[in-house]
Design a protein around this motif. Structure first.
Motif, PDB file in Angstrom:
ATOM      1  N   LEU A   2       0.826  -1.209   0.000  1.00 34.90           N
ATOM      2  CA  LEU A   2       0.000   0.000   0.000  1.00 34.90           C
ATOM      3  C   LEU A   2       0.856   1.253   0.000  1.00 34.90           C
ATOM      4  O   LEU A   2       0.540   2.248  -0.667  1.00 34.90           O
ATOM      5  CB  LEU A   2      -0.922  -0.009   1.218  1.00 34.90           C
ATOM      6  N   GLU A   3       1.960   1.231   0.746  1.00 28.82           N
ATOM      7  CA  GLU A   3       2.867   2.380   0.734  1.00 28.82           C
ATOM      8  C   GLU A   3       3.477   2.584  -0.653  1.00 28.82           C
ATOM      9  O   GLU A   3       3.562   3.716  -1.142  1.00 28.82           O
ATOM     10  CB  GLU A   3       3.977   2.177   1.768  1.00 28.82           C
ATOM     11  N   MET A   4       3.895   1.483  -1.284  1.00 26.17           N
ATOM     12  CA  MET A   4       4.480   1.573  -2.623  1.00 26.17           C
ATOM     13  C   MET A   4       3.454   2.014  -3.653  1.00 26.17           C
ATOM     14  O   MET A   4       3.810   2.580  -4.691  1.00 26.17           O
ATOM     15  CB  MET A   4       5.074   0.224  -3.031  1.00 26.17           C
ATOM     16  N   SER A   5       2.179   1.768  -3.381  1.00 29.27           N
ATOM     17  CA  SER A   5       1.113   2.183  -4.302  1.00 29.27           C
ATOM     18  C   SER A   5       0.725   3.632  -4.120  1.00 29.27           C
ATOM     19  O   SER A   5      -0.136   4.140  -4.851  1.00 29.27           O
ATOM     20  CB  SER A   5      -0.127   1.298  -4.102  1.00 29.27           C
ATOM     21  N   GLY A   6       1.309   4.302  -3.146  1.00 25.86           N
ATOM     22  CA  GLY A   6       1.028   5.702  -2.926  1.00 25.86           C
ATOM     23  C   GLY A   6      -0.184   5.968  -2.060  1.00 25.86           C
ATOM     24  O   GLY A   6      -0.698   7.101  -2.032  1.00 25.86           O
ATOM     25  N   VAL A   7      -0.661   4.963  -1.337  1.00 28.54           N
ATOM     26  CA  VAL A   7      -1.813   5.147  -0.453  1.00 28.54           C
ATOM     27  C   VAL A   7      -1.364   5.903   0.792  1.00 28.54           C
ATOM     28  O   VAL A   7      -0.305   5.625   1.358  1.00 28.54           O
ATOM     29  CB  VAL A   7      -2.425   3.785  -0.066  1.00 28.54           C
ATOM     30  N   ARG A   8      -2.173   6.849   1.228  1.00 25.99           N
ATOM     31  CA  ARG A   8      -1.824   7.638   2.409  1.00 25.99           C
ATOM     32  C   ARG A   8      -1.872   6.775   3.668  1.00 25.99           C
ATOM     33  O   ARG A   8      -2.648   5.821   3.758  1.00 25.99           O
ATOM     34  CB  ARG A   8      -2.776   8.819   2.549  1.00 25.99           C
ATOM     35  N   SER A   9      -1.052   7.160   4.637  1.00 26.90           N
ATOM     36  CA  SER A   9      -0.909   6.335   5.840  1.00 26.90           C
ATOM     37  C   SER A   9      -2.221   6.175   6.593  1.00 26.90           C
ATOM     38  O   SER A   9      -2.508   5.104   7.131  1.00 26.90           O
ATOM     39  CB  SER A   9       0.156   6.951   6.767  1.00 26.90           C
ATOM     40  N   ARG A  10      -3.046   7.221   6.644  1.00 19.00           N
ATOM     41  CA  ARG A  10      -4.314   7.103   7.376  1.00 19.00           C
ATOM     42  C   ARG A  10      -5.260   6.124   6.693  1.00 19.00           C
ATOM     43  O   ARG A  10      -6.064   5.460   7.351  1.00 19.00           O
ATOM     44  CB  ARG A  10      -4.970   8.471   7.531  1.00 19.00           C
ATOM     45  N   ASN A  11      -5.162   6.035   5.360  1.00 18.09           N
ATOM     46  CA  ASN A  11      -5.994   5.070   4.639  1.00 18.09           C
ATOM     47  C   ASN A  11      -5.437   3.659   4.747  1.00 18.09           C
ATOM     48  O   ASN A  11      -6.196   2.689   4.692  1.00 18.09           O
ATOM     49  CB  ASN A  11      -6.112   5.474   3.167  1.00 18.09           C
ATOM     50  N   ILE A  12      -4.115   3.535   4.896  1.00 12.29           N
ATOM     51  CA  ILE A  12      -3.506   2.212   5.056  1.00 12.29           C
ATOM     52  C   ILE A  12      -4.039   1.538   6.312  1.00 12.29           C
ATOM     53  O   ILE A  12      -4.348   0.343   6.310  1.00 12.29           O
ATOM     54  CB  ILE A  12      -1.972   2.335   5.114  1.00 12.29           C
ATOM     55  N   ILE A  13      -4.196   2.307   7.388  1.00 18.12           N
ATOM     56  CA  ILE A  13      -4.693   1.740   8.645  1.00 18.12           C
ATOM     57  C   ILE A  13      -6.093   1.160   8.443  1.00 18.12           C
ATOM     58  O   ILE A  13      -6.410   0.062   8.906  1.00 18.12           O
ATOM     59  CB  ILE A  13      -4.701   2.818   9.746  1.00 18.12           C
ATOM     60  N   ILE A  14      -6.941   1.882   7.715  1.00 14.93           N
ATOM     61  CA  ILE A  14      -8.309   1.420   7.473  1.00 14.93           C
ATOM     62  C   ILE A  14      -8.301   0.160   6.625  1.00 14.93           C
ATOM     63  O   ILE A  14      -8.977  -0.829   6.932  1.00 14.93           O
ATOM     64  CB  ILE A  14      -9.135   2.528   6.790  1.00 14.93           C
ATOM     65  N   ILE A  15      -7.521   0.172   5.547  1.00 11.12           N
ATOM     66  CA  ILE A  15      -7.488  -0.973   4.629  1.00 11.12           C
ATOM     67  C   ILE A  15      -6.926  -2.207   5.330  1.00 11.12           C
ATOM     68  O   ILE A  15      -7.464  -3.308   5.208  1.00 11.12           O
ATOM     69  CB  ILE A  15      -6.659  -0.633   3.376  1.00 11.12           C
ATOM     70  N   VAL A  16      -5.855  -2.017   6.079  1.00  8.51           N
ATOM     71  CA  VAL A  16      -5.263  -3.147   6.803  1.00  8.51           C
ATOM     72  C   VAL A  16      -6.267  -3.733   7.785  1.00  8.51           C
ATOM     73  O   VAL A  16      -6.434  -4.953   7.886  1.00  8.51           O
ATOM     74  CB  VAL A  16      -3.979  -2.708   7.535  1.00  8.51           C
ATOM     75  N   GLY A  17      -6.980  -2.880   8.499  1.00  6.37           N
ATOM     76  CA  GLY A  17      -7.985  -3.365   9.442  1.00  6.37           C
ATOM     77  C   GLY A  17      -9.074  -4.177   8.770  1.00  6.37           C
ATOM     78  O   GLY A  17      -9.465  -5.245   9.255  1.00  6.37           O
ATOM     79  N   LEU A  18      -9.575  -3.705   7.619  1.00  2.00           N
ATOM     80  CA  LEU A  18     -10.625  -4.429   6.890  1.00  2.00           C
ATOM     81  C   LEU A  18     -10.121  -5.782   6.397  1.00  2.00           C
ATOM     82  O   LEU A  18     -10.811  -6.806   6.518  1.00  2.00           O
ATOM     83  CB  LEU A  18     -11.122  -3.585   5.715  1.00  2.00           C
ATOM     84  N   VAL A  19      -8.916  -5.800   5.849  1.00  2.00           N
ATOM     85  CA  VAL A  19      -8.368  -7.057   5.347  1.00  2.00           C
ATOM     86  C   VAL A  19      -8.130  -8.041   6.484  1.00  2.00           C
ATOM     87  O   VAL A  19      -8.380  -9.247   6.353  1.00  2.00           O
ATOM     88  CB  VAL A  19      -7.070  -6.801   4.553  1.00  2.00           C
ATOM     89  N   LEU A  20      -7.677  -7.543   7.612  1.00  2.00           N
ATOM     90  CA  LEU A  20      -7.446  -8.419   8.755  1.00  2.00           C
ATOM     91  C   LEU A  20      -8.752  -9.043   9.230  1.00  2.00           C
ATOM     92  O   LEU A  20      -8.809 -10.229   9.556  1.00  2.00           O
ATOM     93  CB  LEU A  20      -6.807  -7.639   9.904  1.00  2.00           C
ATOM     94  N   ILE A  21      -9.829  -8.246   9.262  1.00  2.00           N
ATOM     95  CA  ILE A  21     -11.126  -8.776   9.682  1.00  2.00           C
ATOM     96  C   ILE A  21     -11.595  -9.857   8.718  1.00  2.00           C
ATOM     97  O   ILE A  21     -12.007 -10.952   9.124  1.00  2.00           O
ATOM     98  CB  ILE A  21     -12.166  -7.640   9.769  1.00  2.00           C
ATOM     99  N   ILE A  22     -11.513  -9.570   7.418  1.00  6.74           N
ATOM    100  CA  ILE A  22     -11.971 -10.534   6.415  1.00  6.74           C
ATOM    101  C   ILE A  22     -11.153 -11.819   6.484  1.00  6.74           C
ATOM    102  O   ILE A  22     -11.689 -12.935   6.476  1.00  6.74           O
ATOM    103  CB  ILE A  22     -11.882  -9.920   5.002  1.00  6.74           C
ATOM    104  N   THR A  23      -9.824 -11.668   6.578  1.00  7.70           N
ATOM    105  CA  THR A  23      -8.955 -12.846   6.639  1.00  7.70           C
ATOM    106  C   THR A  23      -9.245 -13.680   7.883  1.00  7.70           C
ATOM    107  O   THR A  23      -9.313 -14.916   7.827  1.00  7.70           O
ATOM    108  CB  THR A  23      -7.483 -12.408   6.647  1.00  7.70           C
ATOM    109  N   ALA A  24      -9.425 -13.018   9.027  1.00  6.86           N
ATOM    110  CA  ALA A  24      -9.685 -13.742  10.263  1.00  6.86           C
ATOM    111  C   ALA A  24     -11.009 -14.485  10.211  1.00  6.86           C
ATOM    112  O   ALA A  24     -11.120 -15.640  10.643  1.00  6.86           O
ATOM    113  CB  ALA A  24      -9.673 -12.773  11.444  1.00  6.86           C
ATOM    114  N   VAL A  25     -12.054 -13.849   9.632  1.00  4.36           N
ATOM    115  CA  VAL A  25     -13.364 -14.491   9.536  1.00  4.36           C
ATOM    116  C   VAL A  25     -13.303 -15.713   8.623  1.00  4.36           C
ATOM    117  O   VAL A  25     -13.781 -16.798   8.966  1.00  4.36           O
ATOM    118  CB  VAL A  25     -14.421 -13.491   9.032  1.00  4.36           C
ATOM    119  N   VAL A  26     -12.689 -15.537   7.444  1.00  7.71           N
ATOM    120  CA  VAL A  26     -12.572 -16.668   6.518  1.00  7.71           C
ATOM    121  C   VAL A  26     -11.762 -17.793   7.131  1.00  7.71           C
ATOM    122  O   VAL A  26     -12.111 -18.971   7.044  1.00  7.71           O
ATOM    123  CB  VAL A  26     -11.933 -16.199   5.187  1.00  7.71           C
TER     124      VAL A  26
END
Length: 328
Positions: free
Chosen positions: A293-317
């Motif tokens: 996400l950093e290499m893609s140019g995503v801002r740090s505040r948005n990285i936190i949100i995206i990481v949290g969502l992916v972690l939730i989805i991965t944990a549920v699956v």
């Protein structure tokens, strides 16, 4: 084919490998410079300190416990090491031993309070998270400690060998990454090939049954918390060597990152089940996701949100397939 696919999906590690591969392929296409061996190995230095904490956290969560104070222990150990080196005149590696000793004492205190005083680990470590961070702040007096010798900084910044065939664009194996992999390998043997892992999972599954089976459950849990503190002290050494500075406010939020790696790796937060290979995959997934996400140019505040969502989805699956595999 359906049966084969169902069998593959029933293994948490296979699911996590698939998630990791998908993220790797996506960011290799999406982020310029991501698929570069030099960048990836350099980035892996950031994963060492959290990874050293993840291994003992896996055992603690397997018992049904949790340790929220690991980042604070790391910061306190780093400050003790820095002050022992700068103000007390200790040789740098003797000061590093002080960091490990500090972590062991802090972990022992957590273990005694939760095991022998029978205070829930969540309550104990929530309190010591603030206590240890406060001690680190008091020791630092709001000033970082630097000027560590180059030989010490090499622990976090140095390499041990160059990969063959990379003469035109050299790629090196970081020493700290090798240490991390060795710790994970040792943790795997303890968790999956020795009585330590069996006792930890049995305690987490049914502590009363574990006591009737002759297991000294308070001693086992106390030892696990103590070792966790010691590895936090070891993480403080590599963290300080990498950044060349010891600070009281370092590693903020690392405890949540470590817990997320363990849970994504297949550990049941209520205890009774854990996986060291899964925890390693969880660490890699979080690391690759943040880096991509950093290499893609995503801002740090948005990285936190995206990481949290992916972690939730991965944990549920992961939990859904894990539950089917074990019949839960």
């Amino acid at each position: 084919m359906m049966r084969l696919a169902r069998k593959i999906c029933s293994h948490r590690e296979m699911i996590l490998v698939g998630v990791f591969a998908a993220l790797f392929v996506y960011f290799s296409w999406r982020a310029p410079g991501f698929f570069d061996a030099f960048n990836l190995f350099e980035r892996s230095r950031y994963w060492v300190a959290p990874g050293l904490v993840v291994v003992p956290m896996t055992f603690i969560i397997a018992t049904g416990g949790i340790d929220l104070s690991v980042a604070s222990i790391l910061a306190m150990s780093a400050m003790v090491m820095g002050l022992a080196f700068r103000d007390m005149g200790f040789p740098v590696y003797a000061a590093a031993c002080c960091a490990v000793l500090t972590g062991l004492v802090a972990g022992l205190f957590n273990g005694c309070m939760s095991s022998y005083m029978r205070i829930p680990p969540l309550v104990v470590t929530l309190a010591t998270m603030t206590l240890y961070r406060g001690v680190a702040m008091g020791l630092s007096r709001a000033r970082p400690v630097g000027d560590f010798p180059p030989g010490f900084q090499w622990l976090g910044q140095g390499n041990i060998c160059q990969f063959p065939g990379t003469d035109a664009s050299p790629v090196y194996l970081p020493f700290s990454l090798l240490v991390l992999l060795m710790v994970f390998a040792f943790g795997w043997m303890l968790m999956h090939k020795s009585w330590v892992g069996r006792y930890a999972e049995l305690i987490g599954e049914n502590e009363i049954a574990a006591r009737f089976a002759g297991i000294d459950t308070p001693l086992v849990k106390c030892l696990l918390f103590t070792v966790c503190g010691g590895l936090c002290g070891m993480a403080a050494i590599f963290h300080t060597a990498f950044y060349a500075t010891a600070k009281a406010d370092t590693a903020m939020g690392m405890e949540l990152e470590a817990i997320a790696c363990v849970v994504i790796g297949g550990a049941r937060i209520s205890g009774g089940r854990a996986s060291i290979p899964g925890a390693l995959l969880g660490l890699l997934i979080i690391g690759i996701l943040q880096f991509g996400l950093e290499m893609s140019g995503v801002r740090s505040r948005n990285i936190i949100i995206i990481v949290g969502l992916v972690l939730i989805i991965t944990a549920v699956v992961n939990e859904r397939f894990g539950g089917r595999a074990t019949g839960e």
